[in-house]
Design an enzyme around this catalytic site. Sequence first.
Site, mmCIF file in Angstrom:
data_model
loop_
_atom_site.group_PDB
_atom_site.id
_atom_site.type_symbol
_atom_site.label_atom_id
_atom_site.label_comp_id
_atom_site.label_asym_id
_atom_site.label_seq_id
_atom_site.Cartn_x
_atom_site.Cartn_y
_atom_site.Cartn_z
ATOM 1 N N GLY A 153 9.936 -1.031 -3.149
ATOM 2 C CA GLY A 153 9.365 -1.975 -2.049
ATOM 3 C C GLY A 153 10.160 -1.690 -1.217
ATOM 4 O O GLY A 153 9.772 -0.428 -0.287
ATOM 5 N N GLY B 197 0.253 -1.117 -0.113
ATOM 6 C CA GLY B 197 -0.104 0.021 -0.106
ATOM 7 C C GLY B 197 0.405 1.167 0.374
ATOM 8 O O GLY B 197 0.429 2.712 0.347
ATOM 9 N N GLY C 73 9.745 5.194 -2.717
ATOM 10 C CA GLY C 73 10.776 4.267 -3.120
ATOM 11 C C GLY C 73 10.264 3.253 -3.476
ATOM 12 O O GLY C 73 9.087 2.998 -3.822
ATOM 13 N N LYS D 52 8.938 9.688 -8.808
ATOM 14 C CA LYS D 52 9.277 8.104 -7.758
ATOM 15 C C LYS D 52 10.725 7.573 -8.898
ATOM 16 O O LYS D 52 10.690 7.736 -9.824
ATOM 17 C CB LYS D 52 7.792 7.474 -9.028
ATOM 18 C CG LYS D 52 9.152 5.701 -9.035
ATOM 19 C CD LYS D 52 8.575 5.311 -7.950
ATOM 20 C CE LYS D 52 8.164 3.799 -7.826
ATOM 21 N NZ LYS D 52 7.360 2.904 -6.635
ATOM 22 N N PRO E 225 -7.418 2.319 4.073
ATOM 23 C CA PRO E 225 -8.600 1.536 4.694
ATOM 24 C C PRO E 225 -8.278 0.640 3.513
ATOM 25 O O PRO E 225 -8.147 1.031 2.444
ATOM 26 C CB PRO E 225 -10.103 1.989 4.159
ATOM 27 C CG PRO E 225 -9.632 3.185 5.168
ATOM 28 C CD PRO E 225 -8.336 3.749 4.684
#
Length: 239
Positions: free
Chosen positions: A113, A14, A111, A37, A201
């Site tokens: 992972g 997530g 990042g 990113k 959620p």
Amino acid sequence: MRILFVSGTGTEIGKTVVTSAVAAAAVAAGRSVAVLKPAQTGVGPDEPGDAAEVVRLAGPSVTARELARYPEPLAPDTAARRSGLPTLSPAAVAEAAQELAASHDLVLVEGAGGLLVRFDEEGHTLADAARLLGAPVLVVAPAALGTLNSATLTAEALRARGLGSPGLVIGSWPASPDLASRCNLADLPEVSGLPLLGAVPQGSGALTPAGFRAAAPGWLAPPLYGDWSAEAFSAAWPA
């Protein structure tokens, strides 16, 4: 907190949705936001990546930038080596973040992972880029059994490198949490030494963008531009 790195305790927990939620909450609070990113893996040349997903969910006012893209869903160093494309250095990540920070109130650096995934041949990681800037790292963790170990290891790795962290966010809080998940609301901050700053959620990324933006501040604590309370949330989900 002009530049905030976002790292997970693993993959597929997530992280992009949490980054989107922080961006949406910051925009709602009147901040100008950019998302960086550094290395996008596992996405084709013409497919939208994680930065584009943040813009879709958080809103078109968010600036998106991607530094490198590799086609295979692997660690950036491995993906770069297999594709024959150049790797990404911590200095390049830090420079791009600083450029964005010159014109934005908040830069979110997402990042790939976990914190210590390799970005280049020398074994540099997201943590090395954060160290160059002295920037904090927000940790995204899962809710369920097993998260205590990975969250604690990530927190220890941050401290060993002299990096600060505002805290932890649960990246996908289930609609019907099991006993381990409910216990982890108290145990995660206890074992990691990091405060719990939110719980997004499960399935939030499937909301309409308008619905996502309206709900995001309610998933995050005040340090992340929201109004979520760890105490109230824990009381609603007793172990």
